[in-house]
Design a protein around this motif. Structure first.
Motif, PDB file in Angstrom:
ATOM      1  N   THR A  79      50.034  93.785 -10.542  1.00 21.66           N
ATOM      2  CA  THR A  79      51.418  94.207 -10.366  1.00 21.66           C
ATOM      3  C   THR A  79      52.349  93.008 -10.386  1.00 21.66           C
ATOM      4  O   THR A  79      53.399  93.030 -11.036  1.00 21.66           O
ATOM      5  CB  THR A  79      51.573  94.977  -9.039  1.00 21.66           C
ATOM      6  OG1 THR A  79      50.722  96.118  -9.079  1.00 21.66           O
ATOM      7  CG2 THR A  79      53.001  95.413  -8.813  1.00 21.66           C
ATOM      8  N   SER A  80      51.955  91.947  -9.702  1.00 22.02           N
ATOM      9  CA  SER A  80      52.757  90.727  -9.683  1.00 22.02           C
ATOM     10  C   SER A  80      52.885  90.139 -11.083  1.00 22.02           C
ATOM     11  O   SER A  80      53.963  89.716 -11.497  1.00 22.02           O
ATOM     12  CB  SER A  80      52.116  89.713  -8.747  1.00 22.02           C
ATOM     13  OG  SER A  80      52.812  88.495  -8.785  1.00 22.02           O
ATOM     14  N   SER A  81      51.793  90.135 -11.818  1.00 20.59           N
ATOM     15  CA  SER A  81      51.812  89.626 -13.189  1.00 20.59           C
ATOM     16  C   SER A  81      52.708  90.475 -14.078  1.00 20.59           C
ATOM     17  O   SER A  81      53.475  89.946 -14.887  1.00 20.59           O
ATOM     18  CB  SER A  81      50.390  89.596 -13.746  1.00 20.59           C
ATOM     19  OG  SER A  81      50.385  89.201 -15.092  1.00 20.59           O
ATOM     20  N   SER A  82      52.628  91.794 -13.919  1.00 18.12           N
ATOM     21  CA  SER A  82      53.469  92.695 -14.702  1.00 18.12           C
ATOM     22  C   SER A  82      54.947  92.473 -14.401  1.00 18.12           C
ATOM     23  O   SER A  82      55.782  92.477 -15.303  1.00 18.12           O
ATOM     24  CB  SER A  82      53.114  94.154 -14.421  1.00 18.12           C
ATOM     25  OG  SER A  82      51.835  94.445 -14.884  1.00 18.12           O
ATOM     26  N   LEU A  83      55.269  92.275 -13.126  1.00 18.46           N
ATOM     27  CA  LEU A  83      56.661  92.023 -12.748  1.00 18.46           C
ATOM     28  C   LEU A  83      57.165  90.706 -13.327  1.00 18.46           C
ATOM     29  O   LEU A  83      58.307  90.618 -13.782  1.00 18.46           O
ATOM     30  CB  LEU A  83      56.803  92.018 -11.224  1.00 18.46           C
ATOM     31  CG  LEU A  83      56.751  93.369 -10.545  1.00 18.46           C
ATOM     32  CD1 LEU A  83      56.704  93.204  -9.027  1.00 18.46           C
ATOM     33  CD2 LEU A  83      57.932  94.225 -10.952  1.00 18.46           C
ATOM     34  N   ALA A  84      56.324  89.687 -13.315  1.00 22.85           N
ATOM     35  CA  ALA A  84      56.717  88.390 -13.857  1.00 22.85           C
ATOM     36  C   ALA A  84      56.963  88.483 -15.364  1.00 22.85           C
ATOM     37  O   ALA A  84      57.937  87.923 -15.881  1.00 22.85           O
ATOM     38  CB  ALA A  84      55.653  87.344 -13.565  1.00 22.85           C
ATOM     39  N   GLN A  85      56.108  89.219 -16.066  1.00 21.39           N
ATOM     40  CA  GLN A  85      56.281  89.381 -17.507  1.00 21.39           C
ATOM     41  C   GLN A  85      57.485  90.268 -17.809  1.00 21.39           C
ATOM     42  O   GLN A  85      58.234  90.028 -18.758  1.00 21.39           O
ATOM     43  CB  GLN A  85      55.028  89.974 -18.129  1.00 21.39           C
ATOM     44  CG  GLN A  85      53.862  89.027 -18.145  1.00 21.39           C
ATOM     45  CD  GLN A  85      52.592  89.676 -18.678  1.00 21.39           C
ATOM     46  OE1 GLN A  85      52.545  90.879 -18.885  1.00 21.39           O
ATOM     47  NE2 GLN A  85      51.564  88.872 -18.887  1.00 21.39           N
ATOM     48  N   ALA A  86      57.665  91.298 -17.009  1.00 19.33           N
ATOM     49  CA  ALA A  86      58.758  92.245 -17.251  1.00 19.33           C
ATOM     50  C   ALA A  86      60.116  91.600 -17.025  1.00 19.33           C
ATOM     51  O   ALA A  86      61.100  91.977 -17.659  1.00 19.33           O
ATOM     52  CB  ALA A  86      58.594  93.461 -16.346  1.00 19.33           C
ATOM     53  N   ASP A  87      60.191  90.615 -16.148  1.00 24.29           N
ATOM     54  CA  ASP A  87      61.445  89.940 -15.862  1.00 24.29           C
ATOM     55  C   ASP A  87      62.022  89.298 -17.122  1.00 24.29           C
ATOM     56  O   ASP A  87      63.234  89.258 -17.302  1.00 24.29           O
ATOM     57  CB  ASP A  87      61.226  88.881 -14.784  1.00 24.29           C
ATOM     58  CG  ASP A  87      62.516  88.207 -14.376  1.00 24.29           C
ATOM     59  OD1 ASP A  87      63.507  88.937 -14.167  1.00 24.29           O
ATOM     60  OD2 ASP A  87      62.527  86.962 -14.270  1.00 24.29           O
ATOM     61  N   GLY A  88      61.181  88.817 -18.006  1.00 30.76           N
ATOM     62  CA  GLY A  88      61.633  88.186 -19.238  1.00 30.76           C
ATOM     63  C   GLY A  88      62.133  89.171 -20.284  1.00 30.76           C
ATOM     64  O   GLY A  88      62.673  88.766 -21.312  1.00 30.76           O
ATOM     65  N   VAL A  89      62.000  90.452 -20.040  1.00 33.05           N
ATOM     66  CA  VAL A  89      62.403  91.477 -21.011  1.00 33.05           C
ATOM     67  C   VAL A  89      63.856  91.902 -20.811  1.00 33.05           C
ATOM     68  O   VAL A  89      64.528  92.318 -21.754  1.00 33.05           O
ATOM     69  CB  VAL A  89      61.453  92.697 -20.901  1.00 33.05           C
ATOM     70  CG1 VAL A  89      61.881  93.821 -21.800  1.00 33.05           C
ATOM     71  CG2 VAL A  89      60.038  92.281 -21.221  1.00 33.05           C
ATOM     72  N   ILE A  90      64.370  91.784 -19.595  1.00 30.45           N
ATOM     73  CA  ILE A  90      65.733  92.236 -19.299  1.00 30.45           C
ATOM     74  C   ILE A  90      66.739  91.433 -20.114  1.00 30.45           C
ATOM     75  O   ILE A  90      66.684  90.211 -20.193  1.00 30.45           O
ATOM     76  CB  ILE A  90      66.030  92.115 -17.784  1.00 30.45           C
ATOM     77  CG1 ILE A  90      65.128  93.064 -17.024  1.00 30.45           C
ATOM     78  CG2 ILE A  90      67.495  92.410 -17.490  1.00 30.45           C
ATOM     79  CD1 ILE A  90      65.254  93.014 -15.539  1.00 30.45           C
ATOM     80  N   MET A 110      58.630 100.097 -12.650  1.00 27.23           N
ATOM     81  CA  MET A 110      57.185  99.929 -12.691  1.00 27.23           C
ATOM     82  C   MET A 110      56.515 101.265 -12.402  1.00 27.23           C
ATOM     83  O   MET A 110      56.887 101.967 -11.465  1.00 27.23           O
ATOM     84  CB  MET A 110      56.728  98.892 -11.667  1.00 27.23           C
ATOM     85  CG  MET A 110      57.277  97.497 -11.918  1.00 27.23           C
ATOM     86  SD  MET A 110      56.917  96.824 -13.546  1.00 27.23           S
ATOM     87  CE  MET A 110      55.163  96.627 -13.454  1.00 27.23           C
ATOM     88  N   THR A 111      55.537 101.620 -13.212  1.00 32.44           N
ATOM     89  CA  THR A 111      54.727 102.812 -13.005  1.00 32.44           C
ATOM     90  C   THR A 111      53.271 102.383 -12.917  1.00 32.44           C
ATOM     91  O   THR A 111      52.954 101.215 -13.120  1.00 32.44           O
ATOM     92  CB  THR A 111      54.904 103.824 -14.156  1.00 32.44           C
ATOM     93  OG1 THR A 111      54.450 103.225 -15.374  1.00 32.44           O
ATOM     94  CG2 THR A 111      56.356 104.252 -14.305  1.00 32.44           C
ATOM     95  N   SER A 112      52.394 103.336 -12.648  1.00 34.51           N
ATOM     96  CA  SER A 112      50.979 102.985 -12.527  1.00 34.51           C
ATOM     97  C   SER A 112      50.381 102.573 -13.870  1.00 34.51           C
ATOM     98  O   SER A 112      49.443 101.802 -13.915  1.00 34.51           O
ATOM     99  CB  SER A 112      50.197 104.152 -11.944  1.00 34.51           C
ATOM    100  OG  SER A 112      50.297 105.276 -12.796  1.00 34.51           O
ATOM    101  N   GLY A 113      50.921 103.077 -14.962  1.00 37.07           N
ATOM    102  CA  GLY A 113      50.367 102.755 -16.270  1.00 37.07           C
ATOM    103  C   GLY A 113      50.945 101.492 -16.864  1.00 37.07           C
ATOM    104  O   GLY A 113      50.241 100.526 -17.134  1.00 37.07           O
ATOM    105  N   ALA A 114      52.243 101.487 -17.093  1.00 30.99           N
ATOM    106  CA  ALA A 114      52.906 100.362 -17.738  1.00 30.99           C
ATOM    107  C   ALA A 114      54.362 100.355 -17.309  1.00 30.99           C
ATOM    108  O   ALA A 114      54.895 101.378 -16.878  1.00 30.99           O
ATOM    109  CB  ALA A 114      52.805 100.491 -19.264  1.00 30.99           C
ATOM    110  N   PRO A 115      55.044  99.211 -17.446  1.00 26.86           N
ATOM    111  CA  PRO A 115      56.462  99.183 -17.094  1.00 26.86           C
ATOM    112  C   PRO A 115      57.279 100.052 -18.049  1.00 26.86           C
ATOM    113  O   PRO A 115      56.960 100.170 -19.232  1.00 26.86           O
ATOM    114  CB  PRO A 115      56.850  97.712 -17.228  1.00 26.86           C
ATOM    115  CG  PRO A 115      55.678  96.987 -17.752  1.00 26.86           C
ATOM    116  CD  PRO A 115      54.536  97.918 -17.846  1.00 26.86           C
TER     117      PRO A 115
END
Length: 134
Positions: A79-90, A110-115
């Motif tokens: 989850t932490s990794s997904s949040l870090a990667q997702a931050d660069g998408v905004i 964030m959902t259980s499957g993918a952002p």
């Protein structure tokens, strides 16, 4: 001296395990010890359980408990990794794999499957394979 039958001991152990299983999704250390003590109290005194069997049960429980803890930590790491990667998408433009949905990413959910990217057009786009970020 009162001797309980193995059937009543099995019933007590069964009811203890089912009540602890229904109260929590996983068996914790305290519940395991209570179950082990109940098993020891209700065993047949003329044919007691070997102590090595208790040690084997405890070792098995410890292994399962460590596995559950490891899975929880891995979930938190992912989850932490997904949040870090997702931050660069905004603020960037996201386009679906088929090209029908496109827009600037304004927020992420964030959902259980993918952002899920919330686009400036009001559309939502799951950030999975095939999505282009530019």
């Amino acid at each position: 001296m009162e001797v309980t039958s193995s059937t009543s001991a099995a019933t007590a152990a069964s009811s203890a395990s089912s009540s602890s299983a229904s109260s929590a999704s996983s068996l914790d250390y305290d519940a395991f010890l209570k179950l082990l003590i109940a098993q020891m109290q209700n065993q047949d005194p003329t044919n007691p359980m070997d102590s090595s069997e208790y040690v084997a049960q405890f070792a098995s429980f410890a292994t399962v408990e460590q596995g559950i803890a490891t899975n929880a930590k891995l979930d938190a790491l992912l989850t932490s990794s997904s949040l870090a990667q997702a931050d660069g998408v905004i603020g960037r433009t996201a386009t679906s794999a088929d090209g029908t949905v496109s827009g600037t990413v304004t927020a992420l959910r964030m959902t259980s499957g993918a952002p899920v990217a919330v686009l400036d057009t009001g559309d939502e786009l799951v950030l999975d394979a095939g999505v282009t970020i530019s």
